[in-house]
Design a protein around this motif. Sequence first.
Motif, PDB file in Angstrom:
ATOM      1  N   ALA A  31       0.816  -1.205   0.000  1.00 39.78           N
ATOM      2  CA  ALA A  31       0.000   0.000   0.000  1.00 39.78           C
ATOM      3  C   ALA A  31       0.856   1.264   0.000  1.00 39.78           C
ATOM      4  N   GLN A  32       1.918   1.265   0.780  1.00 35.98           N
ATOM      5  CA  GLN A  32       2.760   2.454   0.892  1.00 35.98           C
ATOM      6  C   GLN A  32       3.676   2.645  -0.298  1.00 35.98           C
ATOM      7  N   GLN A  33       4.217   1.569  -0.813  1.00 36.59           N
ATOM      8  CA  GLN A  33       5.262   1.695  -1.816  1.00 36.59           C
ATOM      9  C   GLN A  33       4.831   1.419  -3.239  1.00 36.59           C
ATOM     10  N   ALA A  34       3.735   0.711  -3.413  1.00 31.20           N
ATOM     11  CA  ALA A  34       3.495   0.218  -4.762  1.00 31.20           C
ATOM     12  C   ALA A  34       2.117   0.511  -5.335  1.00 31.20           C
ATOM     13  N   ALA A  35       1.142   0.853  -4.529  1.00 27.87           N
ATOM     14  CA  ALA A  35      -0.228   0.922  -5.033  1.00 27.87           C
ATOM     15  C   ALA A  35      -0.621   2.325  -5.499  1.00 27.87           C
ATOM     16  N   ARG A  36      -1.391   2.344  -6.563  1.00 27.21           N
ATOM     17  CA  ARG A  36      -2.106   3.551  -6.980  1.00 27.21           C
ATOM     18  C   ARG A  36      -3.478   3.114  -7.439  1.00 27.21           C
ATOM     19  N   GLU A  37      -4.398   4.034  -7.425  1.00 26.37           N
ATOM     20  CA  GLU A  37      -5.784   3.698  -7.714  1.00 26.37           C
ATOM     21  C   GLU A  37      -6.161   4.192  -9.104  1.00 26.37           C
ATOM     22  N   MET A  38      -7.042   3.443  -9.752  1.00 28.89           N
ATOM     23  CA  MET A  38      -7.528   3.862 -11.063  1.00 28.89           C
ATOM     24  C   MET A  38      -9.001   3.502 -11.196  1.00 28.89           C
ATOM     25  N   THR A  39      -9.690   4.206 -12.091  1.00 26.25           N
ATOM     26  CA  THR A  39     -11.112   3.992 -12.332  1.00 26.25           C
ATOM     27  C   THR A  39     -11.309   3.719 -13.816  1.00 26.25           C
ATOM     28  N   LEU A  40     -12.204   2.770 -14.121  1.00 25.42           N
ATOM     29  CA  LEU A  40     -12.583   2.479 -15.501  1.00 25.42           C
ATOM     30  C   LEU A  40     -14.073   2.744 -15.658  1.00 25.42           C
ATOM     31  N   GLU A  41     -14.453   3.253 -16.793  1.00 24.90           N
ATOM     32  CA  GLU A  41     -15.864   3.454 -17.123  1.00 24.90           C
ATOM     33  C   GLU A  41     -16.397   2.205 -17.811  1.00 24.90           C
ATOM     34  N   ASP A  42     -17.710   2.096 -17.897  1.00 28.56           N
ATOM     35  CA  ASP A  42     -18.357   0.953 -18.538  1.00 28.56           C
ATOM     36  C   ASP A  42     -17.809   0.743 -19.950  1.00 28.56           C
ATOM     37  N   GLY A  43     -17.381  -0.475 -20.239  1.00 21.53           N
ATOM     38  CA  GLY A  43     -16.889  -0.827 -21.563  1.00 21.53           C
ATOM     39  C   GLY A  43     -15.436  -0.472 -21.823  1.00 21.53           C
ATOM     40  N   GLU A  44     -14.798   0.239 -20.912  1.00 24.47           N
ATOM     41  CA  GLU A  44     -13.401   0.627 -21.094  1.00 24.47           C
ATOM     42  C   GLU A  44     -12.491  -0.582 -20.887  1.00 24.47           C
ATOM     43  N   PHE A  45     -11.470  -0.685 -21.711  1.00 26.16           N
ATOM     44  CA  PHE A  45     -10.514  -1.787 -21.592  1.00 26.16           C
ATOM     45  C   PHE A  45      -9.409  -1.420 -20.607  1.00 26.16           C
ATOM     46  N   LEU A  46      -9.112  -2.348 -19.709  1.00 28.46           N
ATOM     47  CA  LEU A  46      -7.961  -2.201 -18.817  1.00 28.46           C
ATOM     48  C   LEU A  46      -6.700  -2.425 -19.637  1.00 28.46           C
ATOM     49  N   TYR A  47      -6.726  -3.484 -20.436  1.00 29.02           N
ATOM     50  CA  TYR A  47      -5.674  -3.767 -21.409  1.00 29.02           C
ATOM     51  C   TYR A  47      -6.229  -4.724 -22.446  1.00 29.02           C
ATOM     52  N   ARG A  48      -5.481  -4.853 -23.550  1.00 27.71           N
ATOM     53  CA  ARG A  48      -5.897  -5.743 -24.639  1.00 27.71           C
ATOM     54  C   ARG A  48      -4.847  -6.831 -24.841  1.00 27.71           C
ATOM     55  N   SER A 100      -2.299 -12.142 -22.767  1.00 24.92           N
ATOM     56  CA  SER A 100      -2.860 -13.189 -23.622  1.00 24.92           C
ATOM     57  C   SER A 100      -4.355 -13.002 -23.856  1.00 24.92           C
ATOM     58  N   ILE A 101      -4.976 -12.099 -23.107  1.00 21.46           N
ATOM     59  CA  ILE A 101      -6.408 -11.897 -23.186  1.00 21.46           C
ATOM     60  C   ILE A 101      -6.708 -10.442 -22.850  1.00 21.46           C
ATOM     61  N   SER A 102      -7.839  -9.952 -23.325  1.00 17.70           N
ATOM     62  CA  SER A 102      -8.244  -8.583 -23.021  1.00 17.70           C
ATOM     63  C   SER A 102      -9.078  -8.558 -21.752  1.00 17.70           C
ATOM     64  N   VAL A 103      -9.080  -7.402 -21.075  1.00 16.10           N
ATOM     65  CA  VAL A 103      -9.906  -7.209 -19.881  1.00 16.10           C
ATOM     66  C   VAL A 103     -10.695  -5.918 -20.060  1.00 16.10           C
ATOM     67  N   GLN A 104     -12.018  -6.040 -19.904  1.00 21.60           N
ATOM     68  CA  GLN A 104     -12.924  -4.920 -20.125  1.00 21.60           C
ATOM     69  C   GLN A 104     -13.819  -4.725 -18.902  1.00 21.60           C
ATOM     70  N   SER A 105     -14.125  -3.466 -18.598  1.00 18.62           N
ATOM     71  CA  SER A 105     -14.993  -3.157 -17.473  1.00 18.62           C
ATOM     72  C   SER A 105     -16.450  -3.422 -17.827  1.00 18.62           C
ATOM     73  N   ILE A 106     -17.177  -4.005 -16.868  1.00 15.74           N
ATOM     74  CA  ILE A 106     -18.627  -4.203 -16.990  1.00 15.74           C
ATOM     75  C   ILE A 106     -19.229  -3.206 -16.003  1.00 15.74           C
TER      76      ILE A 106
END
Length: 167
Positions: A31-48, A100-106
């Motif tokens: 939490a102290q050294q490595a984490a940051r927070e992010m938000t995705l909207e509906d249908g947005e890809f985290l990565y492909r 190897s796979i895409s990740v998308q927000s629902i």
Amino acid sequence: MNKPNAENVARLILEAPIGQYIGEDGAAVLAQQAAREMTLEDGEFLYRAGDTANSFYIVTEGRLAFCRENKSSGKINLLHTLHQGDLIGELSFIDGEPRSISVQSIGSARLLCFDRDSIDPLITSHPKLVFDFMRAVVKRVHHTVAAIGQQQAELADYIATGGKGRY
């Protein structure tokens, strides 16, 4: 993306399945050294699929899905839903292979993001934490392989009975 409150992040990490492996001290370090927070909207890809893997994630709110994109039709097939506490992208992060796979927000979703630049120094400064993290990932892979084997055996039984058994 921003740096969230370390105490809140440590609590979120501890509540996730990985928390049982890395404990309170490990969660605090991440939490102290490595984490940051992010938000995705509906249908947005985290990565492909094919993207470089420089981060892994923990879902803190909402749902995401592993999915395959059909390039010719543009159709997206959802394969598996991810919920609060689930790790995402840790295998490619560890082995350095492209995604190897895409990740998308629902719907909208929030995640903790752990970048390589923040994690790599922990290898020398907190080797037990990194070992415990790796152990958690390996246990999850073992569980997944066992579940796939069970499903394969059930499907084989179903086929062998001519569809008369339960599947």
